[in-house]
Design a protein around this motif. Structure first.
Motif, PDB file in Angstrom:
ATOM      1  N   GLU A   9       0.703  -1.209   0.075  1.00  0.00           N
ATOM      2  CA  GLU A   9      -0.145  -0.033   0.114  1.00  0.00           C
ATOM      3  C   GLU A   9       0.969   1.280   0.131  1.00  0.00           C
ATOM      4  N   ALA A  10       0.051   2.290  -0.670  1.00  0.00           N
ATOM      5  CA  ALA A  10       1.038   3.537  -0.582  1.00  0.00           C
ATOM      6  C   ALA A  10       1.379   4.019   0.799  1.00  0.00           C
ATOM      7  N   LEU A  11       2.610   4.890   0.990  1.00  0.00           N
ATOM      8  CA  LEU A  11       2.822   5.214   2.056  1.00  0.00           C
ATOM      9  C   LEU A  11       2.252   6.809   2.302  1.00  0.00           C
ATOM     10  N   THR A  12       1.717   6.983   3.432  1.00  0.00           N
ATOM     11  CA  THR A  12       0.943   8.345   3.597  1.00  0.00           C
ATOM     12  C   THR A  12       1.755   8.946   4.846  1.00  0.00           C
ATOM     13  N   ALA A  13       1.514  10.095   5.120  1.00  0.00           N
ATOM     14  CA  ALA A  13       2.195  10.875   6.224  1.00  0.00           C
ATOM     15  C   ALA A  13       1.730  10.307   7.585  1.00  0.00           C
ATOM     16  N   SER A  14       0.367   9.666   7.450  1.00  0.00           N
ATOM     17  CA  SER A  14      -0.296   9.180   8.888  1.00  0.00           C
ATOM     18  C   SER A  14       0.517   7.673   9.053  1.00  0.00           C
ATOM     19  N   ALA A  15       1.122   7.211   8.301  1.00  0.00           N
ATOM     20  CA  ALA A  15       1.618   5.914   8.484  1.00  0.00           C
ATOM     21  C   ALA A  15       2.154   5.737   9.856  1.00  0.00           C
ATOM     22  N   PRO A  16       1.751   4.626  10.648  1.00  0.00           N
ATOM     23  CA  PRO A  16       2.110   4.930  12.130  1.00  0.00           C
ATOM     24  C   PRO A  16       3.546   4.633  12.216  1.00  0.00           C
ATOM     25  N   LEU A  17       4.042   3.619  11.349  1.00  0.00           N
ATOM     26  CA  LEU A  17       5.609   3.094  11.567  1.00  0.00           C
ATOM     27  C   LEU A  17       6.052   2.652  10.058  1.00  0.00           C
ATOM     28  N   LEU A  18       7.402   3.592   9.853  1.00  0.00           N
ATOM     29  CA  LEU A  18       8.213   3.483   8.831  1.00  0.00           C
ATOM     30  C   LEU A  18       9.659   2.957   8.859  1.00  0.00           C
ATOM     31  N   VAL A  19       9.815   1.662   8.298  1.00  0.00           N
ATOM     32  CA  VAL A  19      11.153   1.338   8.422  1.00  0.00           C
ATOM     33  C   VAL A  19      12.015   1.370   7.083  1.00  0.00           C
ATOM     34  N   VAL A  20      12.836   2.143   7.024  1.00  0.00           N
ATOM     35  CA  VAL A  20      13.494   2.236   5.820  1.00  0.00           C
ATOM     36  C   VAL A  20      14.961   1.595   6.025  1.00  0.00           C
ATOM     37  N   CYS A  21      15.569   0.732   5.113  1.00  0.00           N
ATOM     38  CA  CYS A  21      16.628   0.139   5.106  1.00  0.00           C
ATOM     39  C   CYS A  21      17.506   0.676   4.178  1.00  0.00           C
ATOM     40  N   ASP A  47       1.713  -7.571  14.755  1.00  0.00           N
ATOM     41  CA  ASP A  47       1.356  -6.381  15.678  1.00  0.00           C
ATOM     42  C   ASP A  47       0.913  -5.251  15.280  1.00  0.00           C
ATOM     43  N   HIS A  48       1.199  -4.909  14.256  1.00  0.00           N
ATOM     44  CA  HIS A  48       1.370  -3.654  13.532  1.00  0.00           C
ATOM     45  C   HIS A  48       1.257  -3.530  11.909  1.00  0.00           C
ATOM     46  N   PRO A  49      -0.189  -3.770  11.515  1.00  0.00           N
ATOM     47  CA  PRO A  49      -0.432  -4.382  10.308  1.00  0.00           C
ATOM     48  C   PRO A  49      -0.144  -2.988   9.160  1.00  0.00           C
ATOM     49  N   GLN A  50      -0.150  -1.861   9.904  1.00  0.00           N
ATOM     50  CA  GLN A  50       0.120  -0.761   8.859  1.00  0.00           C
ATOM     51  C   GLN A  50       1.420  -0.314   8.815  1.00  0.00           C
ATOM     52  N   ALA A  51       2.312  -1.238   9.472  1.00  0.00           N
ATOM     53  CA  ALA A  51       3.619  -0.779   9.374  1.00  0.00           C
ATOM     54  C   ALA A  51       4.224  -1.112   7.849  1.00  0.00           C
ATOM     55  N   GLN A  52       5.274  -0.318   7.373  1.00  0.00           N
ATOM     56  CA  GLN A  52       5.747  -0.091   6.116  1.00  0.00           C
ATOM     57  C   GLN A  52       7.235  -0.284   6.314  1.00  0.00           C
ATOM     58  N   PHE A  53       7.615  -1.286   5.388  1.00  0.00           N
ATOM     59  CA  PHE A  53       9.289  -1.444   5.419  1.00  0.00           C
ATOM     60  C   PHE A  53       9.630  -1.373   4.088  1.00  0.00           C
ATOM     61  N   VAL A  54      10.696  -0.376   3.745  1.00  0.00           N
ATOM     62  CA  VAL A  54      11.195  -0.104   2.464  1.00  0.00           C
ATOM     63  C   VAL A  54      12.625  -0.540   2.411  1.00  0.00           C
ATOM     64  N   TRP A  55      12.912  -1.071   1.366  1.00  0.00           N
ATOM     65  CA  TRP A  55      14.378  -1.256   0.896  1.00  0.00           C
ATOM     66  C   TRP A  55      14.831  -0.315   0.105  1.00  0.00           C
ATOM     67  N   LEU A  56      15.971   0.333   0.373  1.00  0.00           N
ATOM     68  CA  LEU A  56      16.242   1.776  -0.337  1.00  0.00           C
ATOM     69  C   LEU A  56      17.729   1.533  -0.736  1.00  0.00           C
ATOM     70  N   ASP A  57      18.067   1.410  -2.097  1.00  0.00           N
ATOM     71  CA  ASP A  57      19.187   1.659  -2.680  1.00  0.00           C
ATOM     72  C   ASP A  57      19.948   2.935  -2.423  1.00  0.00           C
ATOM     73  N   VAL A  58      20.966   3.273  -1.809  1.00  0.00           N
ATOM     74  CA  VAL A  58      21.220   4.741  -1.585  1.00  0.00           C
ATOM     75  C   VAL A  58      21.889   5.314  -2.786  1.00  0.00           C
ATOM     76  N   GLU A  59      22.548   4.489  -3.647  1.00  0.00           N
ATOM     77  CA  GLU A  59      23.115   5.276  -4.664  1.00  0.00           C
ATOM     78  C   GLU A  59      21.708   5.380  -5.739  1.00  0.00           C
TER      79      GLU A  59
END
Length: 130
Positions: A9-21, A47-59
């Motif tokens: 699902e799309a990330l919104t400003a109200s997302a309760p948890l965002l984890v970016v690697c 426990d946190h179904p709205q949590a969003q995990f994003v894998w991001l290549d820094v380059e």
């Protein structure tokens, strides 16, 4: 741009948890860590179904991260709770370490937001494109 969402699902400003690697494709530690990152995503989602995990290549995402784009240690994690950056830095590549950190940040309502304006700007840019 190589941004891969572990949660569709799309990330919104109200997302309760965002984890970016923040990692790099050329980094062997990052490639090995990807499976651990996915394991933690599944554990946290229970426990946190709205949590969003994003894998991001820094380059590939240097324009989004600037001036934070000079990440030297991998993996580096950016964790935001309720729209506030709560953690930004390298982490040892064990799934238990990431899970403990994420749970502690979510469960600790008194945890302070990080005050770095560059970090907040990068977080806003990430939220705008994810």
């Amino acid at each position: 741009m190589a941004i891969e969402r572990a949660v569709p699902e799309a990330l919104t400003a109200s997302a309760p948890l965002l984890v970016v690697c923040l990692c790099a494709e050329w980094c062997g530690v990052c490639r090995d860590y990807r499976h651990s990152f996915e394991q933690v995503k599944l554990a946290i989602a229970a426990d946190h179904p709205q949590a969003q995990f994003v894998w991001l290549d820094v380059e590939d995402a240097a324009d989004l991260l600037h001036p934070l784009d000079d990440v030297d240690d991998f993996p580096t994690l950016l964790i935001a709770v309720g729209g506030e950056a709560r953690f930004f830095g390298p982490l040892t590549p064990q799934p238990q370490t990431l899970e403990r950190l994420v749970r502690s940040l979510v469960d600790n309502a008194s945890a302070r937001a990080l005050a770095d304006p560059a970090l907040h700007a990068a977080l806003a840019r990430l939220r705008g494109v994810l």
